[in-house]
Design a protein around this motif. Structure first.
Motif, PDB file in Angstrom:
ATOM      1  N   ILE A   5     -76.507  -1.172 -11.346  1.00  0.00           N
ATOM      2  CA  ILE A   5     -76.940  -2.004 -12.465  1.00  0.00           C
ATOM      3  C   ILE A   5     -78.449  -2.224 -12.392  1.00  0.00           C
ATOM      4  CG2 ILE A   5     -74.745  -3.140 -12.895  1.00  0.00           C
ATOM      5  CD1 ILE A   5     -75.532  -5.407 -11.138  1.00  0.00           C
ATOM      6  N   GLU A   6     -79.052  -2.333 -13.570  1.00  0.00           N
ATOM      7  CA  GLU A   6     -80.480  -2.593 -13.721  1.00  0.00           C
ATOM      8  C   GLU A   6     -80.662  -3.608 -14.835  1.00  0.00           C
ATOM      9  OE1 GLU A   6     -82.980  -1.303 -11.953  1.00  0.00           O
ATOM     10  OE2 GLU A   6     -81.841   0.196 -10.833  1.00  0.00           O
ATOM     11  N   SER A   7     -81.740  -4.368 -14.773  1.00  0.00           N
ATOM     12  CA  SER A   7     -82.050  -5.285 -15.871  1.00  0.00           C
ATOM     13  C   SER A   7     -82.286  -4.494 -17.152  1.00  0.00           C
ATOM     14  CB  SER A   7     -83.312  -6.089 -15.547  1.00  0.00           C
ATOM     15  OG  SER A   7     -83.083  -6.950 -14.470  1.00  0.00           O
ATOM     16  N   VAL A   8     -81.953  -5.101 -18.276  1.00  0.00           N
ATOM     17  CA  VAL A   8     -82.284  -4.493 -19.557  1.00  0.00           C
ATOM     18  C   VAL A   8     -83.776  -4.692 -19.773  1.00  0.00           C
ATOM     19  CG1 VAL A   8     -81.960  -4.599 -22.059  1.00  0.00           C
ATOM     20  CG2 VAL A   8     -79.988  -4.835 -20.541  1.00  0.00           C
ATOM     21  N   ASP A  34     -76.264  -9.551 -30.397  1.00  0.00           N
ATOM     22  CA  ASP A  34     -76.088 -11.007 -30.273  1.00  0.00           C
ATOM     23  C   ASP A  34     -76.371 -11.467 -28.839  1.00  0.00           C
ATOM     24  OD1 ASP A  34     -75.403 -11.229 -32.935  1.00  0.00           O
ATOM     25  OD2 ASP A  34     -73.240 -11.380 -32.556  1.00  0.00           O
ATOM     26  N   CYS A  35     -75.872 -10.717 -27.869  1.00  0.00           N
ATOM     27  CA  CYS A  35     -76.086 -11.071 -26.457  1.00  0.00           C
ATOM     28  C   CYS A  35     -77.571 -11.011 -26.100  1.00  0.00           C
ATOM     29  CB  CYS A  35     -75.314 -10.123 -25.549  1.00  0.00           C
ATOM     30  SG  CYS A  35     -73.527 -10.209 -25.717  1.00  0.00           S
ATOM     31  N   LEU A  36     -78.254  -9.966 -26.536  1.00  0.00           N
ATOM     32  CA  LEU A  36     -79.678  -9.829 -26.231  1.00  0.00           C
ATOM     33  C   LEU A  36     -80.489 -10.927 -26.905  1.00  0.00           C
ATOM     34  CD1 LEU A  36     -80.026  -5.944 -26.468  1.00  0.00           C
ATOM     35  CD2 LEU A  36     -80.004  -7.342 -24.385  1.00  0.00           C
ATOM     36  N   ASN A  37     -80.126 -11.276 -28.128  1.00  0.00           N
ATOM     37  CA  ASN A  37     -80.806 -12.371 -28.820  1.00  0.00           C
ATOM     38  C   ASN A  37     -80.617 -13.687 -28.075  1.00  0.00           C
ATOM     39  OD1 ASN A  37     -81.813 -10.712 -30.810  1.00  0.00           O
ATOM     40  ND2 ASN A  37     -80.155 -11.142 -32.252  1.00  0.00           N
ATOM     41  N   GLU A  38     -79.408 -13.911 -27.584  1.00  0.00           N
ATOM     42  CA  GLU A  38     -79.123 -15.122 -26.815  1.00  0.00           C
ATOM     43  C   GLU A  38     -79.973 -15.164 -25.540  1.00  0.00           C
ATOM     44  OE1 GLU A  38     -75.141 -17.346 -25.162  1.00  0.00           O
ATOM     45  OE2 GLU A  38     -74.905 -15.776 -26.665  1.00  0.00           O
ATOM     46  N   TRP A  45     -80.038 -16.563 -19.111  1.00  0.00           N
ATOM     47  CA  TRP A  45     -79.201 -15.374 -19.307  1.00  0.00           C
ATOM     48  C   TRP A  45     -79.944 -14.132 -18.829  1.00  0.00           C
ATOM     49  CZ3 TRP A  45     -74.445 -16.252 -19.501  1.00  0.00           C
ATOM     50  CH2 TRP A  45     -73.880 -17.248 -20.290  1.00  0.00           C
ATOM     51  N   HIS A  46     -79.234 -13.257 -18.134  1.00  0.00           N
ATOM     52  CA  HIS A  46     -79.807 -12.022 -17.613  1.00  0.00           C
ATOM     53  C   HIS A  46     -78.961 -10.830 -18.064  1.00  0.00           C
ATOM     54  CE1 HIS A  46     -82.566 -14.283 -15.134  1.00  0.00           C
ATOM     55  NE2 HIS A  46     -81.550 -15.062 -14.825  1.00  0.00           N
ATOM     56  N   PRO A  47     -79.427 -10.089 -19.077  1.00  0.00           N
ATOM     57  CA  PRO A  47     -78.699  -8.911 -19.515  1.00  0.00           C
ATOM     58  C   PRO A  47     -78.960  -7.729 -18.578  1.00  0.00           C
ATOM     59  CG  PRO A  47     -80.611  -9.268 -20.928  1.00  0.00           C
ATOM     60  CD  PRO A  47     -80.578 -10.392 -19.929  1.00  0.00           C
ATOM     61  N   ILE A  48     -77.919  -6.970 -18.314  1.00  0.00           N
ATOM     62  CA  ILE A  48     -78.055  -5.808 -17.439  1.00  0.00           C
ATOM     63  C   ILE A  48     -77.412  -4.582 -18.063  1.00  0.00           C
ATOM     64  CG2 ILE A  48     -78.205  -7.108 -15.278  1.00  0.00           C
ATOM     65  CD1 ILE A  48     -75.146  -5.949 -15.021  1.00  0.00           C
ATOM     66  N   TYR A  62     -75.183 -12.220 -17.423  1.00  0.00           N
ATOM     67  CA  TYR A  62     -74.778 -13.312 -16.540  1.00  0.00           C
ATOM     68  C   TYR A  62     -75.847 -14.392 -16.588  1.00  0.00           C
ATOM     69  CZ  TYR A  62     -78.093 -11.448 -13.118  1.00  0.00           C
ATOM     70  OH  TYR A  62     -79.228 -11.017 -12.487  1.00  0.00           O
ATOM     71  N   GLY A  63     -75.467 -15.584 -16.145  1.00  0.00           N
ATOM     72  CA  GLY A  63     -76.419 -16.681 -16.140  1.00  0.00           C
ATOM     73  C   GLY A  63     -75.990 -17.812 -15.225  1.00  0.00           C
TER      74      GLY A  63
END
Length: 147
Positions: A5-8, A34-38, A45-48, A62-63
């Motif tokens: 996994i890597e950060s977006v 929606d997730c990325l906007n959040e 929040w950390h999108p991966i 995750y957050g």
């Protein structure tokens, strides 16, 4: 299995946005946009991106929140072309270890739509247990306790 996994970020965001889930799964999860906007609105929040080799095969977010460090693996999806290969299971194992260690915690939460039996079976197999509590949207809240 070489799942990692890597950060977006600016290098993989377009690949992440192009992920697709099976039509029958649309009502189980919010859109990636929606997730990325959040995540842009809340730094907790950390999108991966989930990778198999050099290919983005999935997405999760995750957050960790508040003084009690309540930690959630809020969403995870695997692209429909890469489902049923064990990538979701491997990604969840990585995520569990990542958040336990990153936040120095012993408990992780997640929620699922009531009739998402496949996700429920996976999460229970990985050690999550239903708390008998539903969230404000009627989703079932599950809890993982580090052994």
């Amino acid at each position: 299995m070489s799942i990692y996994i890597e950060s977006v970020d600016s290098f993989n965001i377009n690949e992440v946005k192009n992920l697709k889930i099976a039509k029958k799964q649309f009502h189980f999860i919010e859109t990636i946009t929606d997730c990325l906007n959040e995540a842009m609105k809340s730094s907790q929040w950390h999108p991966i991106a989930i990778y198999k080799g050099n290919i983005v095969v999935g997405f999760a977010i995750y957050g960790c929140f508040g003084e009690n460090k309540e930690t959630w693996i809020d969403r995870i999806l695997i692209d429909e072309q890469h489902q049923r290969k064990g990538y979701g299971r491997e990604a969840m194992k990585l995520l569990i270890n990542l958040v336990l260690n990153k936040y120095d915690i012993n408990t992780i939460y997640l929620s699922i739509v009531r009739n998402n039996d496949i996700a429920r079976a996976l999460y229970e197999e990985l050690g999550f247990r239903y708390t008998s509590i539903d969230d404000l949207n009627g989703e079932l809240i599950f809890k993982y306790n580090k052994h």
